[in-house]
Motif scaffolding. Structure first.
Motif, mmCIF file in Angstrom:
data_model
loop_
_atom_site.group_PDB
_atom_site.id
_atom_site.type_symbol
_atom_site.label_atom_id
_atom_site.label_comp_id
_atom_site.label_asym_id
_atom_site.label_seq_id
_atom_site.Cartn_x
_atom_site.Cartn_y
_atom_site.Cartn_z
ATOM 1 N N UNK A 135 6.620 -5.454 -5.227
ATOM 2 C CA UNK A 135 6.374 -4.069 -4.480
ATOM 3 C C UNK A 135 5.380 -3.451 -5.670
ATOM 4 N N UNK A 136 5.722 -3.385 -6.839
ATOM 5 C CA UNK A 136 4.843 -2.722 -8.029
ATOM 6 C C UNK A 136 3.158 -3.302 -7.853
ATOM 7 N N UNK A 137 2.856 -4.358 -7.165
ATOM 8 C CA UNK A 137 1.706 -4.893 -7.146
ATOM 9 C C UNK A 137 1.096 -4.552 -6.066
ATOM 10 N N UNK A 138 1.762 -4.313 -4.870
ATOM 11 C CA UNK A 138 1.325 -4.221 -3.511
ATOM 12 C C UNK A 138 1.315 -2.430 -3.417
ATOM 13 N N UNK A 139 2.158 -1.878 -3.838
ATOM 14 C CA UNK A 139 2.359 -0.263 -3.726
ATOM 15 C C UNK A 139 1.112 0.360 -3.986
ATOM 16 N N UNK A 140 0.170 0.214 -5.353
ATOM 17 C CA UNK A 140 -1.007 1.059 -5.478
ATOM 18 C C UNK A 140 -1.980 0.632 -4.498
ATOM 19 N N UNK A 141 -2.068 -0.596 -4.046
ATOM 20 C CA UNK A 141 -3.014 -0.950 -3.170
ATOM 21 C C UNK A 141 -2.725 -0.439 -1.753
ATOM 22 N N UNK A 142 -1.546 -0.238 -1.290
ATOM 23 C CA UNK A 142 -1.056 0.737 -0.102
ATOM 24 C C UNK A 142 -1.364 2.137 -0.168
ATOM 25 N N UNK A 143 -1.019 2.654 -1.451
ATOM 26 C CA UNK A 143 -1.429 4.115 -1.813
ATOM 27 C C UNK A 143 -2.870 4.362 -1.797
ATOM 28 N N UNK A 144 -3.660 3.344 -2.440
ATOM 29 C CA UNK A 144 -5.037 3.850 -2.474
ATOM 30 C C UNK A 144 -5.613 3.672 -0.949
ATOM 31 N N UNK A 145 -5.159 2.795 -0.367
ATOM 32 C CA UNK A 145 -5.569 2.606 1.153
ATOM 33 C C UNK A 145 -5.257 3.776 1.951
ATOM 34 N N UNK A 146 -4.105 4.270 1.722
ATOM 35 C CA UNK A 146 -3.508 5.328 2.458
ATOM 36 C C UNK A 146 -4.548 6.545 2.095
ATOM 37 N N UNK A 147 -4.791 6.838 0.931
ATOM 38 C CA UNK A 147 -5.510 7.880 0.571
ATOM 39 C C UNK A 147 -6.892 7.861 0.967
ATOM 40 N N UNK A 148 -7.329 6.643 1.054
ATOM 41 C CA UNK A 148 -8.929 6.442 1.478
ATOM 42 C C UNK A 148 -8.819 6.844 3.064
ATOM 43 N N UNK A 149 -7.994 6.042 3.743
ATOM 44 C CA UNK A 149 -8.047 6.361 5.056
ATOM 45 C C UNK A 149 -7.570 7.662 5.673
ATOM 46 N N UNK A 150 -6.883 8.471 4.774
ATOM 47 C CA UNK A 150 -6.508 9.823 5.157
ATOM 48 C C UNK A 150 -7.422 10.685 4.216
ATOM 49 N N UNK A 151 -8.549 10.463 3.805
ATOM 50 C CA UNK A 151 -9.302 11.331 2.990
ATOM 51 C C UNK A 151 -10.021 12.369 3.934
ATOM 52 N N UNK A 152 -10.290 13.925 3.458
ATOM 53 C CA UNK A 152 -10.885 14.548 4.144
ATOM 54 C C UNK A 152 -12.458 14.449 4.844
ATOM 55 N N UNK A 153 -12.701 14.679 5.822
ATOM 56 C CA UNK A 153 -13.883 14.211 6.371
ATOM 57 C C UNK A 153 -14.851 15.667 6.595
ATOM 58 N N UNK A 154 -15.977 15.465 6.419
ATOM 59 C CA UNK A 154 -16.762 16.828 6.494
ATOM 60 C C UNK A 154 -16.948 17.001 8.013
#
Length: 142
Positions: A123-142
């Motif tokens: 999980x420590x290997x996969x968790x940051x990838x999921x976290x970064x993906x989630x943050x990218x997917x939910x980034x603010x849009x102009x």
């Protein structure tokens, strides 16, 4: 025409209240607690056996705590904290995971990130990838 509900007017980056965001927040919180507890016990009872490993586990706990806080805070500030934490976590698990395989003497006892988090089901290997993906997917849009 009905007034928009408060949930529909929230910015996209503050959507931690969604199902996936809540699960991510929960997992980071659990890992902050478990890594911190593990490091605390190891440091208190057998620090001299593997100080580097135990201090790295404590560092991992702080990174997980920061990621949890960033996700919970939301907004631009929380997002930056979470992005930084997830990035540090990914680099940490890759570096420590690699070193723990090739330099076993430096890691006589496991850390949270040893062997890419194998002690925690990777999980420590996969968790940051999921976290970064989630943050990218939910980034603010102009």
């Amino acid at each position: 025409m009905a007034d928009p509900s408060p949930a529909s007017t929230r910015p996209r980056d503050a959507a931690i209240g969604t199902g996936a965001g809540r699960v991510l927040l929960l997992v980071y919180g659990i890992f902050a607690l478990s890594a911190g507890a593990r490091a605390g016990v190891q440091i208190a009872t057998k620090f001299s056996e593997a100080p580097l490993a135990f201090l790295l586990s404590a560092f991992a706990a702080l990174v997980y705590l920061a990621a949890t806080a960033g996700l919970a805070i939301g907004g631009a500030r929380g997002r930056m904290i979470a992005l930084t934490s997830c990035s540090i976590e990914l680099i940490g698990v890759l570096v420590v995971g690699t070193l723990s395989i090739f330099d076993r003497e430096a890691f006589p006892d496991a850390t949270v990130w040893s062997q890419f988090g194998s002690g925690y089901g990777y999980v420590p290997l996969v968790l940051p990838l999921i976290g970064l993906w989630w943050l990218w997917h939910n980034r603010p849009r102009p």
